[in-house]
Design an enzyme around this catalytic site. Structure first.
Site, PDB file in Angstrom:
ATOM      1  N   TYR A 175      -1.793  -0.723  11.056  1.00  0.00           N
ATOM      2  CA  TYR A 175      -2.035  -1.339   9.736  1.00  0.00           C
ATOM      3  C   TYR A 175      -0.832  -1.106   8.824  1.00  0.00           C
ATOM      4  O   TYR A 175      -0.301  -2.034   8.206  1.00  0.00           O
ATOM      5  CB  TYR A 175      -3.311  -0.765   9.102  1.00  0.00           C
ATOM      6  CG  TYR A 175      -3.430  -1.059   7.621  1.00  0.00           C
ATOM      7  CD1 TYR A 175      -3.698  -2.341   7.173  1.00  0.00           C
ATOM      8  CD2 TYR A 175      -3.245  -0.040   6.662  1.00  0.00           C
ATOM      9  CE1 TYR A 175      -3.797  -2.616   5.809  1.00  0.00           C
ATOM     10  CE2 TYR A 175      -3.344  -0.309   5.309  1.00  0.00           C
ATOM     11  CZ  TYR A 175      -3.616  -1.600   4.882  1.00  0.00           C
ATOM     12  OH  TYR A 175      -3.697  -1.868   3.539  1.00  0.00           O
TER      13      TYR A 175
ATOM     14  N   SER B 194       0.837  -1.202   0.000  1.00  0.00           N
ATOM     15  CA  SER B 194       0.000   0.000   0.000  1.00  0.00           C
ATOM     16  C   SER B 194       0.867   1.245   0.000  1.00  0.00           C
ATOM     17  O   SER B 194       1.986   1.237   0.536  1.00  0.00           O
ATOM     18  CB  SER B 194      -0.849  -0.030   1.269  1.00  0.00           C
ATOM     19  OG  SER B 194      -1.437   1.213   1.501  1.00  0.00           O
TER      20      SER B 194
ATOM     21  N   LYS C  18       2.145  -3.710   6.961  1.00  0.00           N
ATOM     22  CA  LYS C  18       2.554  -3.738   5.542  1.00  0.00           C
ATOM     23  C   LYS C  18       4.068  -3.553   5.429  1.00  0.00           C
ATOM     24  O   LYS C  18       4.735  -4.232   4.642  1.00  0.00           O
ATOM     25  CB  LYS C  18       1.838  -2.641   4.745  1.00  0.00           C
ATOM     26  CG  LYS C  18       0.355  -2.862   4.579  1.00  0.00           C
ATOM     27  CD  LYS C  18       0.055  -4.034   3.667  1.00  0.00           C
ATOM     28  CE  LYS C  18      -1.419  -4.375   3.586  1.00  0.00           C
ATOM     29  NZ  LYS C  18      -1.710  -5.668   2.984  1.00  0.00           N
TER      30      LYS C  18
END
Ligand code: NAD
Ligand code: UFG
Length: 339
Positions: free
Chosen positions: A152, A128, A156
């Site tokens: 989050y 992302s 990643k």
């Protein structure tokens, strides 16, 4: 990977996975979906078969269940994996960091173990633009420093670093991290798309709910940013372009080795109010909105430098903002009428 090869999609029943499944099946790949349906519905499988006229293998399982995953990889004679499965809500990750690390990081470790045992070395990972943290310059290229501003994003980043370490330890690994910007829109059939169970966190599904009368108005999170109209600017990319990017990524894996990260974005930014106006055009109704405070953790502007994808994958986004909005609206109308 060549046509005819079998590809396993973890999280394949989800928003991006299902659109990618269509593109891969249409391109002649065998597609196996591996999903625990924690954020998707089994009805997606039937819709995929309606869209493509093809059969999809489905394995219901959790990526943290290494044994089931390894069995699926062997039974379906898998050549490469695209790893979509994960939790993705930024706000929720702040409240439930352990759940996010367990699902995303532990889930990836489990997948890597299963792939190792089954002798599979080809992996595309759903990363992302969040790994760039607060932008230092625009447009954001792949050399931009990485950092995380929430759990989050940290999952990643940790996964990307783990994958880079793995590639350094074993020269037969082929690993591609695709850093998505803001995926929106739906397949042109309106049969698959993004329809979160809860109140949407993201702009486009929220606007779609307002347009269909299921929410009264949009809250625009701040109009005092240093942007042309004061609202946040993002690089929205049509989910079918994103799906095409995965096909290009798989073909690229065949002739590459090691670890690589590539942006999938359009290179163009649109503000929240531009998105509202484009959606109003698509649905032919006004989208009421109210300006509210900024959302904690939001940045003013984020858009990609998309040149590396063109140079290495021969891919670039083709679809317009209008197509993003009309396809999202078609999907919303179908979802509302069949509910
Ligand atoms: P999604 O929630 O629609 O799809 C994820 C799928 O994974 C769902 O079908 C869910 O049931 C499944 N899943 C989750 N945890 C699982 C587990 N432990 N085992 C098996 N299946 C599991 O999300 P999406 O928008 O399609 O996102 C796919 C990937 O792309 C995610 O990794 C996400 O972090 C990443 N990503 C998404 C965006 C975005 O804006 N949608 C942006 C950047 C990156
Ligand atoms: N916004 C609103 N109102 C809403 C929702 C969003 O005004 O109800 C605004 C936001 O403030 C932002 C823009 O719309 O300016 C886009 O917000 P999204 O939540 O749709 O997307 P983000 O850019 O914040 O984040 C998304 C994903 C992240 C991912 C990031 C980059 O949610 O997981 O794109 O890929 F990391």
């Amino acid at each position: 990977m060549q046509k005819g090869n079998n590809i396993l999609l973890t999280g394949g029943a989800g928003y991006i996975g299902s659109h990618t499944a269509v593109v891969l099946a249409d391109a002649g790949y065998g597609v196996t979906l591996y999903d625990n349906f924690s954020n998707s519905s089994r009805s997606v499988i039937q819709n995929l078969q309606t869209i493509t006229g093809q059969r999809f293998n489905l394995v219901e399982g959790d990526v943290r269940d290494t044994a089931t995953l390894e069995r699926a990889l062997r039974e379906h004679d898998i050549e490469a994996v695209i790893h979509f499965a994960g939790l993705k809500a930024v706000g929720e990750s702040v409240e439930k960091p352990v759940e996010y690390f367990d699902n995303n990081v532990v889930g990836t470790v489990s997948l890597l173990k299963a792939m190792h045992c089954a002798g599979i070395r080809n992996l595309v990972f759903s990363s992302s633009a969040t790994v760039y943290g607060q932008p230092h310059y625009l447009p954001i290229d792949e050399s931009h420093p990485t950092s995380a501003t929430n759990p989050y994003g940290r999952t990643k980043l940790h996964i990307e670093e783990l994958l880079a370490d793995l590639a350094r330890s074993d020269s037969s690994q082929r690993i591609l991290c695709l850093r998505y910007f803001n995926p929106v829109g739906a397949h042109e059939s309106g049969l698959i798309g993004e329809d979160p169970n809860d109140i949407p966190n993201n702009l486009m599904p929220y606007i779609a709910r307002v347009a269909s009368g299921r929410l009264p108005h949009l809250n625009v999170f701040g109009d005092d940013y240093d942007t042309p109209d004061g609202t946040g600017v993002r690089d929205y990319i049509h989910v079918m372009d994103l799906a095409d990017g995965h096909l290009a990524g798989l073909m690229h894996l065949q002739k590459s080795t090691g670890w690589q990260a590539i942006n999938l974005g359009t290179g163009k930014g649109f503000s929240v109010l531009e998105m509202v106006r484009a959606f109003e055009q698509a649905c032919g109704r006004p989208i009421p909105y109210q300006i509210t405070d900024r959302r904690a953790g939001d940045i003013a502007t984020c858009y990609a430098k998309a040149d590396k994808a063109w140079q290495h994958l021969g891919w670039r986004a083709e679809r317009t903002l209008e197509e993003m909005c009309t396809s999202a609206w078609r999907f919303t109308q179908r979802a509302v009428s069949s509910a």
